[in-house]
Design a protein around this motif. Structure first.
Motif, PDB file in Angstrom:
ATOM      1  N   TYR A  16      -6.204   1.896   8.130  1.00  0.00           N
ATOM      2  CA  TYR A  16      -6.966   1.373   6.983  1.00  0.00           C
ATOM      3  C   TYR A  16      -7.965   2.424   6.504  1.00  0.00           C
ATOM      4  O   TYR A  16      -8.118   2.682   5.339  1.00  0.00           O
ATOM      5  CB  TYR A  16      -7.742   0.115   7.367  1.00  0.00           C
ATOM      6  N   ARG A  69      -6.777   5.864   4.593  1.00  0.00           N
ATOM      7  CA  ARG A  69      -6.419   5.844   3.178  1.00  0.00           C
ATOM      8  C   ARG A  69      -7.645   5.970   2.286  1.00  0.00           C
ATOM      9  O   ARG A  69      -7.609   6.540   1.232  1.00  0.00           O
ATOM     10  CB  ARG A  69      -5.693   4.538   2.822  1.00  0.00           C
ATOM     11  N   GLN A  81      -7.885   0.624  13.735  1.00  0.00           N
ATOM     12  CA  GLN A  81      -8.191   0.521  12.305  1.00  0.00           C
ATOM     13  C   GLN A  81      -7.858   1.810  11.552  1.00  0.00           C
ATOM     14  O   GLN A  81      -8.038   1.878  10.344  1.00  0.00           O
ATOM     15  CB  GLN A  81      -9.683   0.232  12.111  1.00  0.00           C
ATOM     16  N   LYS A 111      -0.258  -4.444   6.203  1.00  0.00           N
ATOM     17  CA  LYS A 111      -0.295  -3.792   4.894  1.00  0.00           C
ATOM     18  C   LYS A 111      -0.178  -2.266   4.964  1.00  0.00           C
ATOM     19  O   LYS A 111       0.611  -1.666   4.248  1.00  0.00           O
ATOM     20  CB  LYS A 111      -1.561  -4.199   4.137  1.00  0.00           C
ATOM     21  N   PRO A 112      -0.955  -1.594   5.833  1.00  0.00           N
ATOM     22  CA  PRO A 112      -0.895  -0.127   5.800  1.00  0.00           C
ATOM     23  C   PRO A 112       0.272   0.466   6.586  1.00  0.00           C
ATOM     24  O   PRO A 112       0.395   1.690   6.640  1.00  0.00           O
ATOM     25  CB  PRO A 112      -2.223   0.282   6.454  1.00  0.00           C
TER      26      PRO A 112
END
Lengths: 347, 457
Positions: free
Chosen positions: B165, B168, B162, B116-117
């Motif tokens: 994530y 953001r 990570q 997703k990111p």
């Protein structure tokens, strides 16, 4: 140039730099010794690895997933191995160790025949018809018979005018060489000294071969007498009786008769601890006086063992030191190898 | 691309969509082996910054192909649109298989949460990075930039997987002074130069610890705080960004390949002519060969298992409570297999996937373990999961950037019973020391003893 080619070139440049930097180390790497005949030299380059923090022990597989071909997951990776053409590798070593280029002495023997369409025949297949030469013949005939009219220069080749390209075997001169190694097995040559001899003769062979692709090798051993052996036997450790260096030189002279000076660049290498029988040195020097002018090089390497101080090197230098083609040196240990190698090749 | 191939691409795409996959447009391109080797060396992108490592990889792929030791059938790049390269000269059937496979990868990229990111315009990013490094080489000399790249690349794995994530959510303008322009991080020092170089003494005296909390984002920390020239910080950012881009791919290798294999099989099988069936079987056998940890095989078999179990209702508390023997025959048909597969594809990485579904029943049936070894199952599974954790790299955190109040770095290895490669680790610490300019320490365990490895002190 595509970017990847740029990266590849840079990689190769780094590899070459690495080989030159580590030339002294490669000199004594015995696993290379098997590769004389091979085309590629594999060079492990741990220095080229980008280090990372990784686990020391390989991680346990778990669940019977092991087996050959485990890869693609996890880090670790491979030690980069560069493969170099033997020629390129040798040239790099030569550059790094400043080994001298060897120049062929005479013409060398006629050996190879090149097959090329370089001549003209009167018969041949249609496909090989030589148009210009055919018309030239036609023109000649027309001129001779008076049929040629400049205002209407029409040429009609007749059967006898036809010319064809034809192959011709063209002899090509090829410089060739013979190298003869002689090893003194009397007394004190131990494993360690033998290893130095092996290293030196390996690189000498490669370097001469680099310049004379047609190289023949002969090996002989001697104590008080000399006898010819195979390459493998040459490097097997053994002990013998007394020493007469002349015995090797005389046998070498005999063997070299089948390699005429006019056709061969003749190299003779002699490894000894230099402890010759008193009375023999003049005989040996006399033999050398005869031999030297016929040789590309006579290389004498005095390998010092832990005991004894040989004299022959001094005697040799005193008697023949000024002669061209004499390459004499002393080897006390591994650290002498680069210089000794250069000297023995005439540098 | 050949017309016939293009027709098949369209046909397979429609089938994939009809089966419930969803993906952005996919651009196929046929390339020769050399170009494939180039793309593989560059991690899928035709433009990367100059570095000899790519040349070395390129050579390896090229020789591997030349000596017939292996070929790359396909290469998919996670961008939008998805780009996929097919090896020129493969048979039509092989290309069909690969195209169906690629559509499933595209679906995975789009729907799996781990992706997703990830920025979808990585082509552009990579090209920016390339020209940034090229410019640095022009200005500061190719050799010194290369030397710095060598240094930086040895820290490539010191990232926080990570980070994308977290960034953001947590990156409000905390550190940023008013009037700053938003640009790529590695351009920031040029566009928004710091008012004054931070003074060591001041930093040492600052009351808040640095970093505030232990961080795995060591590359990011260095890019912000190491005493480096702007171009050097830029390069650290670049290495970090590119590393982060590949994190989800490494973390989902088994699931992603399993997913793609599941779908190419499902899509293609009904379309095969009898003549093609044999060739398909051969290709499939090669792909699923039980060799080492073959992600295609393990992923595919485990997904089939999940589908089968959920179709037969072999899940839930009632099922879990049964003894092993009864589980094998339990049946309560629900037909929820496919639905479950889509859920697995969306939410899991390899670690969760294997943790959840790699059961003793499965291991027995697939002969991953022998019945005598069954008591060791939990242990063996743990070993496998450990291998997959953090892509098999040790987890290292930066604990203190002002260690001993001397501005030294203190790192800590989260030791879990497996020691580090000391030689390589020390080389990395040396590199870190050169970057940081002050001594660097790493707390780890060497042969059962807690040890502090140091460089520069």
């Amino acid at each position: 140039m595509r970017p990847i080619e740029r990266d590849l070139l840079r990689f190769k440049e780094i590899v070459r730099g690495e080989v030159k930097k580590r030339a002294r180390e490669f000199l004594t790497r015995e696993e290379l010794f098997g590769q004389v005949e091979g085309r590629l030299v594999s060079i492990p380059l741990p220095q080229l690895e980008l280090p990372k923090i990784v686990y020391g022990e390989p991680l346990e597989e778990g669940l019977g997933l092991g087996g050959p071909g485990t890869e693609s997951l996890g880090p670790g990776g491979h030690v980069p191995v560069a493969e170099l053409e033997l020629e390129e590798f040798l040239d790099l070593m030569g550059e790094a160790l400043r080994l001298p280029r060897l120049r062929p002495k005479g013409e060398g023997e006629v050996t190879e025949e090149a097959f090329r369409y370089t001549t003209i025949a009167r018969k041949g297949p249609r496909g090989l018809r030589h148009v210009r030469r055919t018309l030239k013949e036609s023109l000649k005939r027309a001129l001779i018979t008076g049929e040629y009219r400049p205002e209407e220069p029409l040429l009609v080749p007749e059967r006898e005018d036809l010319r064809y390209k034809a192959p011709k075997t063209k002899p090509r001169p090829h410089a060739q060489a013979v190298v003869l190694f002689a090893l003194d097995v009397s007394g004190s040559m131990r494993e360690e000294e033998l290893r130095l001899v092996k290293t030196l003769s390996f690189w000498i062979t490669l370097w001469i071969k680099r310049h004379f692709p047609r190289l023949e090798r002969r090996y002989l051993l001697h104590d008080a007498e000399a006898w010819e052996v195979s390459e493998e036997e040459f490097f097997r450790a053994r002990e013998g009786g007394g020493t007469r260096l002349s015995s090797a030189l005389l046998l070498a002279e005999e063997i070299l008769k089948s390699y005429p000076e006019a056709f061969y660049n003749r190299y003779l290498y002699h490894f000894s601890d230099g402890e010759n029988w008193q009375g023999d040195t003049p005989v040996a020097l006399e033999a050398l006086r005869r031999l030297l002018p016929t040789l590309a090089l006579y290389g004498y390497a005095q390998v010092q063992g832990p005991y004894g101080q040989g004299h022959f090197l001094e005697d040799l230098k005193e008697a023949l030191g000024k002669e061209e083609g004499l390459a004499a040196t002393e080897v006390r240990g591994k650290e002498d190898l680069p210089l000794a190698l250069r000297r023995l090749l005439g540098g | 691309m050949r017309k016939e191939l293009r027709r098949w691409a369209e046909r397979l795409r429609e089938r994939a969509l009809a089966e419930g996959l969803s993906f952005p447009p996919v651009l196929f391109e046929e390339v020769g082996p050399e170009e494939m080797a180039m793309l593989a060396a560059y991690g899928g992108f035709p433009r990367r910054y100059p570095h000899w490592r790519f040349g070395s990889e390129y050579l390896r792929y090229r020789e591997t192909y030349r000596y017939g030791l292996g070929r790359i059938y396909e290469l998919v790049v996670n961008t939008q649109p998805v780009r996929a390269y097919l090896l020129k000269g493969n048979t039509l059937l092989a290309q069909k298989l690969v195209m169906a496979h690629v559509y499933a990868h595209a679906d995975f990229f789009q729907n799996n949460l781990a992706f997703k990111p990830i920025p979808k315009d990585m082509h552009e990013e990579m090209a920016h990075h390339a020209s940034f490094v090229e410019r640095a080489m022009e200005r500061h000399g190719a050799r010194s930039v290369e030397e710095f790249l060598d240094l930086a690349l040895s820290l490539e794995n010191l990232i926080d997987p990570q980070a994308l994530y977290i960034q953001r959510q947590v990156e409000p303008q905390e550190e940023k002074a008013p009037g700053r322009l938003q640009v790529r991080p590695y351009l920031d020092p040029y566009v928004n130069p710091p008012p004054q170089p931070p003074k060591e003494a001041e930093e040492g005296a600052s009351p808040t610890p640095l970093p505030p909390r232990p961080t795995r984002d060591i590359l990011g920390f260095l890019a912000r705080h190491a005493p480096l020239a702007p171009w050097q910080k830029g390069i650290l950012e670049i290495i970090r960004e590119e590393s982060l881009y590949y994190v989800p791919q490494a973390a989902t290798k088994i699931l992603n390949e399993g997913w793609a294999t599941y779908w190419h099989t499902r899509i293609l099988l009904p379309l095969l002519s009898p003549a093609e069936a044999l060739e398909f079987a051969e290709l499939q056998a090669g792909l699923l060969a039980p060799q080492g940890l073959n992600p295609y095989r393990l992923g595919y078999l485990l997904l089939k298992e999940v589908e089968d179990r959920w179709d037969k209702g072999r899940f839930g508390p009632e099922y879990e409570a049964l003894p092993l023997g009864e589980r094998l025959t339990y049946e309560r048909p629900t037909g929820e297999g496919l639905k479950k597969l889509f859920q697995v594809r969306t939410i899991h990485t390899d670690l969760g996937f294997l943790d959840s579904f790699l059961t003793p029943e499965f291991a027995l049936r697939q002969r991953l373990i022998s019945p005598e070894d069954l008591p060791r199952f939990a242990e063996a599974k743990q070993a496998l999961l450990f291998r997959l954790t953090n892509a098999g790299y040790p987890i290292v955190e930066l604990v203190d950037a002002n260690y001993g109040n001397r501005g030294e770095l203190l790192l800590e290895h989260a030791y879990e019973g497996v020691g580090l490669d000391l030689k390589k680790t020390k080389a990395v610490l040396e590199n870190l020391h050169r970057l940081w300019g002050r001594p660097v320490h790493l707390k780890t365990v060497v042969g059962d003893k807690e040890t502090l490895l140091s460089a520069g002190s």
